[in-house]
Write an enzyme that holds these catalytic residues in place. Structure first.
Site, PDB file in Angstrom:
ATOM      1  N   ALA A  93       0.833  -1.207   0.000  1.00 44.40           N
ATOM      2  CA  ALA A  93       0.000   0.000   0.000  1.00 44.40           C
ATOM      3  C   ALA A  93       0.868   1.258   0.000  1.00 44.40           C
ATOM      4  CB  ALA A  93      -0.920   0.015   1.214  1.00 44.40           C
ATOM      5  N   ASP A  94       0.518   2.202  -0.881  1.00 47.22           N
ATOM      6  CA  ASP A  94       1.160   3.504  -0.832  1.00 47.22           C
ATOM      7  C   ASP A  94       0.212   4.466  -0.105  1.00 47.22           C
ATOM      8  OD1 ASP A  94      -0.851   4.176  -2.665  1.00 47.22           O
ATOM      9  OD2 ASP A  94       0.506   4.183  -4.388  1.00 47.22           O
ATOM     10  N   SER A  95       0.533   5.743  -0.068  1.00 48.14           N
ATOM     11  CA  SER A  95      -0.285   6.698   0.698  1.00 48.14           C
ATOM     12  C   SER A  95      -1.701   6.805   0.137  1.00 48.14           C
ATOM     13  CB  SER A  95       0.387   8.067   0.747  1.00 48.14           C
ATOM     14  OG  SER A  95       0.598   8.553  -0.562  1.00 48.14           O
ATOM     15  N   ASP A  97      -3.360   4.395  -1.450  1.00 49.40           N
ATOM     16  CA  ASP A  97      -4.033   3.160  -1.049  1.00 49.40           C
ATOM     17  C   ASP A  97      -4.509   3.248   0.399  1.00 49.40           C
ATOM     18  OD1 ASP A  97      -3.667   1.775  -3.495  1.00 49.40           O
ATOM     19  OD2 ASP A  97      -1.639   1.186  -2.892  1.00 49.40           O
TER      20      ASP A  97
END
Length: 139
Positions: A93-95, A97
């Site tokens: 997960a990135d920011s 997500d």
């Protein structure tokens, strides 16, 4: 039967039956509770009042719902292991997500998560604990 284990300058461990508690505990800093084979690690000791306050981690149903939402938002396969200790970053997960996960949690549980609180969420357990806290404040 339940058991409590704690640590301080000296170690403390005791077992007791339902409706029976230890008489006195002093200098306790960290502790864990086990009851019917289930361990609860979120136990706080408030030194200002010298009272033991036991706060159990989020309900298993809440953790499971969060796991399902995380899997859905990140499009993870059904065989991907997601549990309370799973870190969003480790799941890919990135920011963005993470923002989408929080939005999904808000929708599922009917809550509103403040930006400061959302930024403190790093694991599934963090999210589940925050949800339980917000739901209890809402009631």
């Amino acid at each position: 039967m339940a058991s409590i284990t704690g640590s301080s300058a000296t170690a403390m461990s005791c077992s007791f039956k339902v409706n029976q508690a230890p008489n006195r505990v002093s200098n306790l800093k960290t502790s864990s509770l086990s009851f019917k084979g289930i361990s609860y690690s979120s136990i706080r000791v408030n030194p200002a009042t010298r009272r033991l306050s036991i706060t159990c981690a989020a309900k298993p149903d809440t953790v499971n719902k969060v796991c399902d939402i995380v899997k859905k938002q990140l499009a993870l396969s059904a065989d991907t292991d997601v549990c309370g200790d799973s870190k969003f970053a480790a799941l890919g997960a990135d920011s963005l997500d993470t923002v989408e996960i929080v939005m999904g949690l808000e929708e599922e549980f009917g809550i509103s998560v403040e930006e400061d609180s959302a930024q403190s969420i790093a694991t599934v357990q963090d999210a589940a604990d925050l949800i339980e806290d917000l739901i209890s404040k809402k009631a």
